[in-house]
Design a protein around this motif. Structure first.
Motif, PDB file in Angstrom:
ATOM      1  N   CYS A  29       1.030  -0.903   0.117  1.00 14.01           N
ATOM      2  CA  CYS A  29      -0.289   0.179   0.024  1.00 14.01           C
ATOM      3  C   CYS A  29       1.177   1.433   0.036  1.00 14.01           C
ATOM      4  CB  CYS A  29      -1.101  -0.079   1.692  1.00 14.01           C
ATOM      5  SG  CYS A  29      -2.518  -1.477   1.340  1.00 14.01           S
ATOM      6  N   ALA A  30       1.833   1.051   0.947  1.00 18.07           N
ATOM      7  CA  ALA A  30       3.105   2.341   0.729  1.00 18.07           C
ATOM      8  C   ALA A  30       3.458   2.919  -0.693  1.00 18.07           C
ATOM      9  CB  ALA A  30       3.688   2.448   1.791  1.00 18.07           C
ATOM     10  N   LEU A  31       4.221   1.361  -1.037  1.00 24.72           N
ATOM     11  CA  LEU A  31       4.680   1.708  -2.689  1.00 24.72           C
ATOM     12  C   LEU A  31       3.290   2.106  -3.008  1.00 24.72           C
ATOM     13  CD1 LEU A  31       6.901   1.166  -4.819  1.00 24.72           C
ATOM     14  CD2 LEU A  31       5.804  -0.882  -4.967  1.00 24.72           C
ATOM     15  N   GLN A  32       1.521   1.797  -3.505  1.00 26.24           N
ATOM     16  CA  GLN A  32       0.876   1.935  -4.324  1.00 26.24           C
ATOM     17  C   GLN A  32       0.668   3.694  -3.747  1.00 26.24           C
ATOM     18  OE1 GLN A  32      -2.389  -0.106  -3.258  1.00 26.24           O
ATOM     19  NE2 GLN A  32      -2.447  -0.842  -5.040  1.00 26.24           N
ATOM     20  N   ALA A  33       0.627   4.173  -2.633  1.00 26.92           N
ATOM     21  CA  ALA A  33       0.699   5.733  -2.580  1.00 26.92           C
ATOM     22  C   ALA A  33       1.426   6.684  -3.107  1.00 26.92           C
ATOM     23  CB  ALA A  33       0.564   5.798  -0.393  1.00 26.92           C
ATOM     24  N   ALA A  34       2.531   5.826  -2.840  1.00 25.24           N
ATOM     25  CA  ALA A  34       4.153   6.636  -3.528  1.00 25.24           C
ATOM     26  C   ALA A  34       4.074   6.718  -5.445  1.00 25.24           C
ATOM     27  CB  ALA A  34       5.185   6.198  -3.445  1.00 25.24           C
ATOM     28  N   MET A  35       3.607   5.430  -6.198  1.00 27.29           N
ATOM     29  CA  MET A  35       3.161   5.296  -7.612  1.00 27.29           C
ATOM     30  C   MET A  35       1.804   6.631  -7.739  1.00 27.29           C
ATOM     31  SD  MET A  35       5.338   3.246  -9.152  1.00 27.29           S
ATOM     32  CE  MET A  35       6.019   1.526  -8.892  1.00 27.29           C
ATOM     33  N   GLU A  36       1.272   6.837  -6.918  1.00 28.06           N
ATOM     34  CA  GLU A  36       0.062   6.969  -6.716  1.00 28.06           C
ATOM     35  C   GLU A  36       0.675   9.144  -6.602  1.00 28.06           C
ATOM     36  OE1 GLU A  36      -2.915   7.416  -8.378  1.00 28.06           O
ATOM     37  OE2 GLU A  36      -2.808   4.859  -8.040  1.00 28.06           O
ATOM     38  N   GLY A  37       1.846   9.483  -6.558  1.00 26.23           N
ATOM     39  CA  GLY A  37       1.942  10.586  -5.633  1.00 26.23           C
ATOM     40  C   GLY A  37       1.796  10.827  -4.918  1.00 26.23           C
ATOM     41  N   TYR A  38       1.492  10.477  -3.592  1.00 22.66           N
ATOM     42  CA  TYR A  38       2.218  11.170  -3.010  1.00 22.66           C
ATOM     43  C   TYR A  38       2.945  10.536  -1.956  1.00 22.66           C
ATOM     44  CZ  TYR A  38      -3.083  10.072  -3.386  1.00 22.66           C
ATOM     45  OH  TYR A  38      -4.951  10.872  -4.049  1.00 22.66           O
ATOM     46  N   GLU A  39       3.543  11.511  -1.035  1.00 17.15           N
ATOM     47  CA  GLU A  39       4.680  10.930  -0.405  1.00 17.15           C
ATOM     48  C   GLU A  39       4.410  10.497   0.657  1.00 17.15           C
ATOM     49  OE1 GLU A  39       7.845  14.261   1.821  1.00 17.15           O
ATOM     50  OE2 GLU A  39       6.858  14.878   0.547  1.00 17.15           O
ATOM     51  N   VAL A  40       5.175   9.478   0.505  1.00 20.77           N
ATOM     52  CA  VAL A  40       4.633   8.822   2.172  1.00 20.77           C
ATOM     53  C   VAL A  40       5.875   9.034   3.250  1.00 20.77           C
ATOM     54  CG1 VAL A  40       4.361   5.697   2.705  1.00 20.77           C
ATOM     55  CG2 VAL A  40       4.036   6.648   0.445  1.00 20.77           C
ATOM     56  N   VAL A  41       4.947   8.924   4.589  1.00 18.40           N
ATOM     57  CA  VAL A  41       5.651   9.803   5.742  1.00 18.40           C
ATOM     58  C   VAL A  41       5.311   8.651   6.297  1.00 18.40           C
ATOM     59  CG1 VAL A  41       6.221  11.892   4.282  1.00 18.40           C
ATOM     60  CG2 VAL A  41       4.081  11.033   5.949  1.00 18.40           C
ATOM     61  N   ARG A  42       6.384   8.956   8.124  1.00 16.05           N
ATOM     62  CA  ARG A  42       6.209   9.029   9.210  1.00 16.05           C
ATOM     63  C   ARG A  42       5.345   9.791   9.827  1.00 16.05           C
ATOM     64  NH1 ARG A  42      11.434   5.784  10.214  1.00 16.05           N
ATOM     65  NH2 ARG A  42      10.529   3.917   9.149  1.00 16.05           N
ATOM     66  N   LEU A  43       4.307   9.510  10.399  1.00 15.32           N
ATOM     67  CA  LEU A  43       3.667  10.446  11.612  1.00 15.32           C
ATOM     68  C   LEU A  43       4.352  11.317  12.705  1.00 15.32           C
ATOM     69  CD1 LEU A  43       0.614  11.850  11.931  1.00 15.32           C
ATOM     70  CD2 LEU A  43       0.205  10.173  13.470  1.00 15.32           C
ATOM     71  N   GLU A  44       5.399  10.749  13.090  1.00 15.80           N
ATOM     72  CA  GLU A  44       6.382  11.727  13.424  1.00 15.80           C
ATOM     73  C   GLU A  44       6.991  12.206  13.109  1.00 15.80           C
ATOM     74  OE1 GLU A  44       4.958   8.480  15.854  1.00 15.80           O
ATOM     75  OE2 GLU A  44       5.947   8.338  14.102  1.00 15.80           O
ATOM     76  N   ASP A  45       7.191  12.075  11.480  1.00 15.83           N
ATOM     77  CA  ASP A  45       7.829  13.591  11.048  1.00 15.83           C
ATOM     78  C   ASP A  45       7.131  14.817  10.617  1.00 15.83           C
ATOM     79  OD1 ASP A  45      10.400  11.804  11.374  1.00 15.83           O
ATOM     80  OD2 ASP A  45      10.066  11.063   9.743  1.00 15.83           O
ATOM     81  N   VAL A  46       6.156  14.547  10.744  1.00 14.48           N
ATOM     82  CA  VAL A  46       4.616  15.363  10.289  1.00 14.48           C
ATOM     83  C   VAL A  46       4.145  16.362  10.545  1.00 14.48           C
ATOM     84  CG1 VAL A  46       5.730  14.936   7.727  1.00 14.48           C
ATOM     85  CG2 VAL A  46       3.431  14.188   9.113  1.00 14.48           C
ATOM     86  N   VAL A  47       4.022  15.707  12.134  1.00  7.66           N
ATOM     87  CA  VAL A  47       3.125  16.048  13.340  1.00  7.66           C
ATOM     88  C   VAL A  47       2.541  17.592  13.379  1.00  7.66           C
ATOM     89  CG1 VAL A  47       4.095  15.428  15.362  1.00  7.66           C
ATOM     90  CG2 VAL A  47       1.097  14.661  14.923  1.00  7.66           C
ATOM     91  N   GLU A  48       4.085  17.695  13.283  1.00 10.11           N
ATOM     92  CA  GLU A  48       4.019  19.580  14.385  1.00 10.11           C
ATOM     93  C   GLU A  48       3.940  20.559  12.682  1.00 10.11           C
ATOM     94  OE1 GLU A  48       8.058  18.787  15.517  1.00 10.11           O
ATOM     95  OE2 GLU A  48       7.021  17.803  17.671  1.00 10.11           O
TER      96      GLU A  48
END
Ligand code: NAI
Length: 478
Positions: A293-312
């Protein structure tokens, strides 16, 4: 004839009836099902207890089941998802008036307490003749769970003890079972023994059913409606694509374009939700634990991240995982001022609401029903939608009719299958045959002007299928 029910206000019935009439036109699958099966009454003798969001679309489902001969008692499967005008119209029925209701017993209103929610569920499982239903139509598995838990305690001869519950909702369930145990220590065993089967609507409920089947705990057969292709690949995806932004807009009216939105989970609901926000111009980030699913998201053009890194830094957070503690209280304390937090998965524990409530110095202010500002001791606040419950139904009106027609046509067919061919379904979890899945899709093509190409006999033979379908092997993934 007088019957028992509990809804907010029967005077809303006319508004509800008007919306039901408009919805019927948008639900061609259900209406075709009425036409096809109405004369033969396959559900005559079926006593169906339904636990599924009491919306306008569900009203069309209920009245379809009635048109096929069933007797019904109904509740919502969420404390915030009832549309009170739809509930009123179903109770009043097409031929009744608020003074002389002639419809179906419904026990549901928007904004139930947990005690009321489980009271409603028990009412709908308790037929006036003292017997229970012989079929369940469930969404999320709460009705199925109550029957199973009740029967489990009765079999063990153990009085349910609410103090052993690890959360408030389960404490309420155990209290209700304790009370019923005191009155009748075989109630749930009897109810379970009469049930021919359950048809389950959603991913989370299906997950519970497979666990029970695996552990040998399932008491009656189940049809997994969620995994009909015409359910999960449509309702979960295109339904959420429609209703996620609807919920955010009605709740906050914040401009979504340009904002950074995080979608936790990129399954069917996550895919629709990500598209929903991208369609509004949000910059969408995805979190996933599954590499596919992460690869699918990336192929759809979404950045796949960890919540901890973007929570702020992100502005909008939506959980779609069917898992728990995805967004913790600690995460929320670190979010930007006026970040929006919501869940579109089935249960509220995707967001750690209990942790938020118990955080020292945190204050909760109601902006309006189902929209709350939570202020932290440092002065910054976040906005939580529907108290962490599924926001597309809490803050808006859920999925629109056309997509629900697909889901509910599967539900109706599944009810007919289990009720009329009970002995063909073993004590397990089943999916509908693909030919019926294709039939559901077929019923929705005309309304969209779709012109389907027909296989020639030679082409059908070449690819090894029948001209009339099914067209794909069971392992095909769409
Ligand atoms: P799914 O299984 O297709 O997708 C869930 C995804 O979340 C999976 O890809 C999984 O890998 C991922 N996930 C699990 N734990 C995670 C974590 N810690 N962090 C990030 N990702 C994680 O399930 P589906 O069909 O998308 O359903 C999701 C939930 O939505 C279920 O609870 C389902 O019952 C509910 N649902 C809600 C609807 C609504 O109208 N609000 C409609 C249909 C389903």
């Amino acid at each position: 004839m007088a019957f028992d029910y509990k809804v907010a206000d029967l005077s809303l019935a006319e508004f509800g009836r008007t919306e039901i009439r408009l919805a019927e036109h948008e639900m061609p699958g259900l209406m075709a099902t009425r036409e096809e099966y109405g004369p033969s009454q396959p559900l005559r003798g079926a006593k169906i207890m339904g636990s599924l969001h009491m919306t306008v679309q569900t009203a069309v489902l209920i009245e379809t089941l009635v048109a096929l001969g069933a007797e019904i008692r109904w509740v919502s499967c969420n404390i915030f998802s009832t549309q009170d005008h739809a509930a009123a119209a179903v109770v009043v029925g097409p031929d009744g008036t608020p003074d002389n209701p002639k419809g179906v017993p419904v026990f549901a209103w928007k904004g139930e307490t947990l005690e009321e929610y489980w009271w409603c569920t028990e009412q709908a499982l308790t037929w006036p003749d003292g017997e229970g239903p012989n079929m369940i139509l469930d969404d999320g598995g709460d009705a199925t769970m109550l029957v199973h838990k009740g029967a489990e305690y009765e079999k063990a001869g153990a009085v349910p003890d609410p103090s052993t519950a690890d959360n408030e909702e389960f404490r309420v369930v155990l209290q209700r079972l304790k009370d019923s145990f005191a009155q009748d220590s075989q109630k749930w065993t009897r109810i379970a023994s009469r049930i021919k089967g359950v048809t389950e609507e959603t991913t989370t409920g299906v997950h519970r059913l497979y666990e029970m089947a695996r552990d040998g705990k399932l008491l009656f057969p189940a049809i997994n409606v969620n995994d009909s292709v015409t359910k999960s690949k449509f309702d979960n995806k295109y339904g959420c694509r429609h209703s996620l932004v609807d919920g955010i807009n009605r709740a906050t009216d914040v401009l979504i374009g340009g904002k950074v939105a995080v979608i936790a989970g990129f399954g069917d609901v996550g895919k629709g939700s990500a598209e929903s926000l991208r369609g509004q111009g949000a910059r969408v980030l995805v979190t996933e634990i599954d590499p596919i699913c992460a690869l699918q998201a990336a192929m759809e053009g979404y950045e796949v991240v960890r919540l901890e890194d973007v929570v702020e830094t992100a502005d909008i957070f939506i959980t779609t995982t069917g898992n728990f503690n995805i967004i913790t209280a600690e995460h929320m304390s670190r979010m930007k001022h006026q970040a929006i937090v919501g869940n579109i998965g089935h249960f509220d524990n995707e967001i750690e609401m209990v942790g938020l409530e118990n955080m020292p110095g945190v204050e909760k202010k109601e902006v309006k029903p189902q929209v709350h500002e939570w202020r932290f001791p440092d002065g910054h606040s976040i906005i939580v939608l529907s108290e962490g419950r599924l926001l597309n139904l809490g803050n808006a009106t859920g999925h629109p009719s056309f997509v629900m027609s697909n889901s509910f046509t599967n539900q109706t067919i599944a009810q007919i299958e289990l009720f009329t061919k009970t002995e063909e379904y073993s004590l397990d979890v089943h999916v509908l045959p693909k030919i019926l899945d294709e039939k559901v899709a077929r019923l929705h093509l005309d309304a969209l002007g779709v012109k389907l190409t027909e296989l020639t006999k030679e082409q059908a033979a070449y690819i090894g299928v029948d001209v009339a379908g099914p067209y794909k092997p069971d392992h095909y993934r769409y």
